[in-house]
Design an enzyme around this catalytic site. Structure first.
Site, PDB file in Angstrom:
ATOM      1  N   LYS A 198      73.952  47.096 100.648  1.00 56.99           N
ATOM      2  CA  LYS A 198      75.007  47.051 101.671  1.00 56.99           C
ATOM      3  C   LYS A 198      76.132  48.023 101.309  1.00 56.99           C
ATOM      4  O   LYS A 198      76.569  48.809 102.126  1.00 56.99           O
ATOM      5  CB  LYS A 198      75.530  45.623 101.793  1.00 56.99           C
ATOM      6  CG  LYS A 198      76.606  45.458 102.837  1.00 56.99           C
ATOM      7  CD  LYS A 198      77.041  44.018 102.966  1.00 56.99           C
ATOM      8  CE  LYS A 198      78.265  43.941 103.881  1.00 56.99           C
ATOM      9  NZ  LYS A 198      78.793  42.606 104.015  1.00 56.99           N
ATOM     10  N   GLU A 204      73.036  48.549  89.555  1.00 57.88           N
ATOM     11  CA  GLU A 204      71.602  48.355  89.308  1.00 57.88           C
ATOM     12  C   GLU A 204      70.771  49.178  90.303  1.00 57.88           C
ATOM     13  O   GLU A 204      69.840  49.897  89.926  1.00 57.88           O
ATOM     14  CB  GLU A 204      71.210  46.874  89.467  1.00 57.88           C
ATOM     15  CG  GLU A 204      71.750  45.947  88.404  1.00 57.88           C
ATOM     16  CD  GLU A 204      73.106  45.343  88.762  1.00 57.88           C
ATOM     17  OE1 GLU A 204      73.840  45.958  89.577  1.00 57.88           O
ATOM     18  OE2 GLU A 204      73.435  44.277  88.217  1.00 57.88           O
ATOM     19  N   GLY A 258      75.598  40.046 102.517  1.00 54.08           N
ATOM     20  CA  GLY A 258      74.401  40.455 101.777  1.00 54.08           C
ATOM     21  C   GLY A 258      73.321  39.383 101.752  1.00 54.08           C
ATOM     22  O   GLY A 258      72.145  39.653 102.039  1.00 54.08           O
ATOM     23  N   ARG A 259      73.692  38.149 101.441  1.00 57.27           N
ATOM     24  CA  ARG A 259      72.674  37.093 101.304  1.00 57.27           C
ATOM     25  C   ARG A 259      72.205  36.547 102.648  1.00 57.27           C
ATOM     26  O   ARG A 259      71.401  35.624 102.704  1.00 57.27           O
ATOM     27  CB  ARG A 259      73.197  35.981 100.394  1.00 57.27           C
ATOM     28  CG  ARG A 259      74.543  35.414 100.781  1.00 57.27           C
ATOM     29  CD  ARG A 259      75.140  34.559  99.676  1.00 57.27           C
ATOM     30  NE  ARG A 259      76.495  34.136  99.967  1.00 57.27           N
ATOM     31  CZ  ARG A 259      77.591  34.848  99.712  1.00 57.27           C
ATOM     32  NH1 ARG A 259      77.490  36.033  99.159  1.00 57.27           N
ATOM     33  NH2 ARG A 259      78.786  34.370  99.988  1.00 57.27           N
ATOM     34  N   GLU A 344      75.927  31.311  95.624  1.00 58.66           N
ATOM     35  CA  GLU A 344      76.910  32.375  95.828  1.00 58.66           C
ATOM     36  C   GLU A 344      77.833  32.011  96.999  1.00 58.66           C
ATOM     37  O   GLU A 344      78.988  32.419  97.041  1.00 58.66           O
ATOM     38  CB  GLU A 344      76.214  33.731  96.080  1.00 58.66           C
ATOM     39  CG  GLU A 344      77.094  34.932  95.738  1.00 58.66           C
ATOM     40  CD  GLU A 344      76.363  36.269  95.776  1.00 58.66           C
ATOM     41  OE1 GLU A 344      75.982  36.715  96.869  1.00 58.66           O
ATOM     42  OE2 GLU A 344      76.176  36.887  94.711  1.00 58.66           O
ATOM     43  N   HIS A 375      53.587  19.871  86.312  1.00 64.90           N
ATOM     44  CA  HIS A 375      53.086  19.980  84.942  1.00 64.90           C
ATOM     45  C   HIS A 375      54.111  20.652  84.033  1.00 64.90           C
ATOM     46  O   HIS A 375      53.768  21.134  82.953  1.00 64.90           O
ATOM     47  CB  HIS A 375      51.762  20.739  84.941  1.00 64.90           C
ATOM     48  CG  HIS A 375      50.724  20.023  85.744  1.00 64.90           C
ATOM     49  ND1 HIS A 375      49.896  19.069  85.206  1.00 64.90           N
ATOM     50  CD2 HIS A 375      50.447  20.063  87.069  1.00 64.90           C
ATOM     51  CE1 HIS A 375      49.115  18.575  86.160  1.00 64.90           C
ATOM     52  NE2 HIS A 375      49.447  19.164  87.309  1.00 64.90           N
ATOM     53  N   LYS A 503      81.075  42.290  86.522  1.00 62.80           N
ATOM     54  CA  LYS A 503      80.763  43.694  86.858  1.00 62.80           C
ATOM     55  C   LYS A 503      81.778  44.621  86.211  1.00 62.80           C
ATOM     56  O   LYS A 503      81.441  45.660  85.638  1.00 62.80           O
ATOM     57  CB  LYS A 503      80.833  43.904  88.384  1.00 62.80           C
ATOM     58  CG  LYS A 503      79.642  43.401  89.157  1.00 62.80           C
ATOM     59  CD  LYS A 503      79.768  43.875  90.604  1.00 62.80           C
ATOM     60  CE  LYS A 503      78.876  43.081  91.526  1.00 62.80           C
ATOM     61  NZ  LYS A 503      79.101  43.346  92.942  1.00 62.80           N
TER      62      LYS A 503
END
Ligand code: F6P
Length: 538
Positions: A198, A204, A258-259, A344, A375, A503
Site C-alpha cells: 500500500k 521488507e 492494508g488488512r 492489529e 495431536h 520499525k
C-alpha cells in the site's frame, strides 16, 4: 458503558459454574442460539450464554451505537479518526451502488481498476500478455507483507480446487531464506513479480523486490527485467520511482486499510490463480455478507452475534485467547490471516477519545487446522488450567468426491471436539473406565489424570463447500466481527500505531548491526547481543 460490562460480569459470575450442557434442557436451544444465513450456520449454543446474557449483550451493542457506526462506515464517513480516513473496503465488493467520499462517488474508480485488473489477469492467464522474451508467465510471485500478503496467500490456498491459472507463490519475510527458497524452483524468463505494498515503502517488501529485480535482470538483462513486474499500491509516485510501467500498476485509495485490502488490487494474485469470474464470485460473497450485516436485526445478525460471543468470552469471562480451528486443510492460513485482522485492529489500550481503555483489548488469536491441532495443542484446550474458547469451522462437503469417507471423518472429529469440550468426563466415569485395571489409591490417581472438566465453550460455523463465494462470505463475516468488537470497545480498529516503534528502532539498528555505527546509546542487553552476533557471524 463500563457499567454494562460490570453488570454482564456480575451476571456471568452468577452462572459461571452452570454446566453448559444443562442449558440443553431447553430443547429449542440449538436453534435459538444460532444464526443461519446465506447457507451458513453459526452455532453458539455450546457457550454459557443464555437469553438474559444475550439480551444484555445486544443492549450493549445498541448502547454503543453499532448500527449507527456501521452505516457511517458504509456511507464513507471518516471513521478512522486517528488517520482522518474513511473505511471503505466494502466499496471494493459492492459494485452496484454509489459510494460517496466527501461528496464524490468513488465507485467509478473502483470499477475501472477492477476492469483493468481483469484485462491484465485474463491476458496473463491466456498468454496474450507474456514476458518480454516471449515466454508465457507460468509462475507469479507476490512480494508483500502483512495485509499485502496474508489475505491473498490464505485465499489462493483456500481456493486451490479453482486454481487454473499460473502458479502463485508468496514472499513476505525480509529473511533472505524466504525469497531464496521460492526463487530456487522458478524460471526467471517465465516469472511475473507482483510488488504489493500500500505504502510502497515497507522495508521488507522493497528489499525483496530489489532482490527479485536483480535475479530477473541477471537472466533476462536489465532492459527486459521491467516487463516481469507489476505493482499494487496507493503510492503511485513510489511505483514510478521503482520503475514499474504505469500500465501495470493497480492503485487503490487510502480508505482501503492494508488488512482489509484483498478485495481490490491486493487480490490480483488470487484473480490470476482462479480467474476474474471466480474472483467476482468471491466479491459477491463479501457483498452478500455486507447486505446481511446491514439488514439483519439483533440476534439474527451473524457478524454481530459472532462479535458478541467474542466479547462475552474475552472481556466478560476474562478468557485471554481465542482459538480458530478450521477443519479445512485449505484454510491453514486463516488463523494467521485472522491474527492480523483481529490483533492489529483491536489490540490497543487507548480508546478512540485518547483515554485508557477501561477493559481488556481484543484477544490473542491463534489456531491450526483440525485434525492436526488435535495431536498437538488440544491437550491444553481440554485439560489445561486456562479456558480457551474455540471457534470450529467445517464444510458439509469436500472437493474430493472420491474421498468423501475422509471428509466424514473430518466432520466427526470436528463435532467430537466441541462435544468433548462441553461434556467433559467426570471422576466417576474415569474410575468406571479403569475399574479392573487398577484399584485403591492407584485407581484414584490414574482416574484423576483422565478427568475432563468439560464446560468449556466453543462455537461452530458450518457451510456447504469452500467455494470462492463462500470464502468471500467468511472473510467479510470476520471483518465485520472485528468492526463490531472495536465499536463496542471504543477502539479505532483501522489504525496500527503499535507497529511503528519497532520499525523505527530496526532502521536505527541496521547500521549498528552492520558495524557502521556505534551501539553506545543502546541498553546493555542490546549491545551485548549485537557484539555476540557480530563476532559469531565471523
Ligand atoms: O505492519 C504494519 C503494516 O502497515 C500493516 O498494517 C500492513 O498490512 C503491512 O505493514 C504492509 O504494509 P504495506 O502494504 O504498506 O507494505
Amino acid at each position: 458503558m463500563r457499567e454494562m460490562f460490570e453488570e454482564l460480569k456480575s451476571y456471568r459470575d452468577g452462572v459461571a459454574d452452570r454446566p453448559i450442557l444443562s442449558l440443553f434442557e431447553d430443547t429449542g436451544r440449538a436453534e435459538a442460539f444460532s444464526v443461519s444465513t446465506l447457507d451458513m450456520l453459526f452455532d453458539y449454543s455450546k457457550t454459557n450464554i443464555d437469553a438474559r446474557a444475550r439480551d444484555m449483550l445486544l443492549a450493549l451493542a445498541e448502547e454503543r451505537g453499532v448500527a449507527e457506526r456501521r452505516e457511517e462506515m458504509f456511507a464513507g464517513a471518516r471513521i478512522n479518526e486517528t488517520e482522518g480516513r474513511a473505511v471503505l473496503h466494502t466499496a471494493l465488493r459492492n459494485l452496484d451502488t454509489a459510494v460517496l467520499v466527501d461528496g464524490c462517488d468513488v465507485m467509478q474508480g473502483v470499477r475501472e481498476t477492477l476492469h483493468r485488473m481483469e484485462t491484465f489477469a485474463s491476458g496473463i492467464r491466456s498468454g496474450a500478455f507474456h514476458a518480454p522474451g516471449g515466454a508465457a508467465f507460468t509462475d507469479v510471485v507476490n512480494i508483500g507483507i502483512g495485509g499485502s500478503d496474508l489475505g491473498p496467500a490464505m485465499a489462493v490456498q483456500a481456493l486451490t480446487p479453482y486454481a487454473d491459472g499460473p502458479r502463485c507463490h508468496f514472499v513476505s519475510n525480509v529473511d533472505g531464506a524466504h525469497i531464496h527458497d521460492v526463487l530456487a524452483g522458478l524460471n526467471p524468463a517465465a516469472t511475473l513479480f507482483i510488488v504489493a505494498s500500500k505504502t510502497f515503502t515497507t522495508i521488507e517488501t522493497m528489499t525483496n523486490a530489489e532482490t527479485a529485480r536483480d535475479w530477473v535482470a541477471a537472466k533476462v538483462g536489465n532492459e527486459q527485467a521491467g516487463g516481469h513486474f507489476a505493482a499494487l499500491s496507493s503510492n503511485l509516485e513510489k511505483t514510478a520511482e521503482f520503475g514499474i510501467d504505469p500500465a501495470r500498476v493497480f492503485g487503490f485509495e487510502d480508505w482501503v486499510g492494508g488488512r482489509y485490502s484483498m478485495w481490490g488490487p491486493i487480490g490480483l494474485s488470487l484473480m490470476l490463480a482462479i480467474g476474474p469470474e471466480r474472483f467476482r464470485a468471491f466479491l459477491d460473497g463479501g457483498a452478500a455478507m455486507d447486505a446481511h450485516f446491514r439488514a439483519a436485526e439483533g440476534a439474527d445478525n451473524m457478524p454481530l452475534m459472532l462479535a458478541l460471543v467474542g466479547l462475552w468470552h474475552n472481556q466478560v469471562c476474562g478468557h485471554a485467547t481465542r482459538a480458530v480451528l478450521p477443519y479445512d486443510q485449505r484454510l491453514a492460513r486463516l488463523p494467521a490471516y485472522l491474527q492480523q485482522l483481529e490483533m492489529e485492529s483491536n489490540g490497543k489500550s487507548v480508546a478512540m477519545d485518547g483515554a485508557d481503555l477501561p477493559y481488556d483489548s481484543g484477544p490473542v488469536v491463534w489456531g491450526e487446522p483440525g485434525t492436526n491441532g488435535q495431536h498437538a495443542f488440544y491437550q491444553l484446550i481440554h485439560q489445561g488450567t486456562r479456558v480457551v474458547p474455540c471457534e470450529f469451522m467445517v464444510a458439509a462437503r469436500g472437493h474430493e468426491p472420491d474421498l468423501a469417507h475422509q471428509h466424514r471423518l473430518l466432520m466427526a472429529n470436528c463435532l467430537a471436539q466441541s462435544e468433548a469440550l462441553m461434556r467433559g468426563r467426570s471422576l466417576d466415569e474415569a474410575r468406571d473406565r479403569l475399574a479392573g485395571k487398577f484399584e485403591g489409591a492407584e485407581l484414584e490417581r490414574q482416574a484423576r489424570h483422565r478427568v475432563f472438566s468439560g464446560n468449556r465453550p466453543s462455537t461452530t460455523l458450518v457451510y456447504p463447500l469452500l467455494t470462492p463465494r463462500m470464502l468471500g462470505q467468511i472473510v467479510a463475516l470476520y471483518e465485520h466481527r472485528v468492526f463490531v468488537e472495536g465499536v463496542i470497545l471504543g477502539i479505532n480498529s483501522f489504525d496500527q500505531w503499535g507497529v511503528e516503534l519497532g520499525k523505527e528502532l530496526a532502521t536505527a539498528l541496521g547500521p549498528i548491526v552492520a558495524g557502521e555505527a556505534p551501539a553506545d546509546d543502546k541498553d546493555g542487553s542490546t549491545r551485548r547481543l549485537v557484539d555476540w552476533l557480530r563476532s559469531a557471524a565471523g
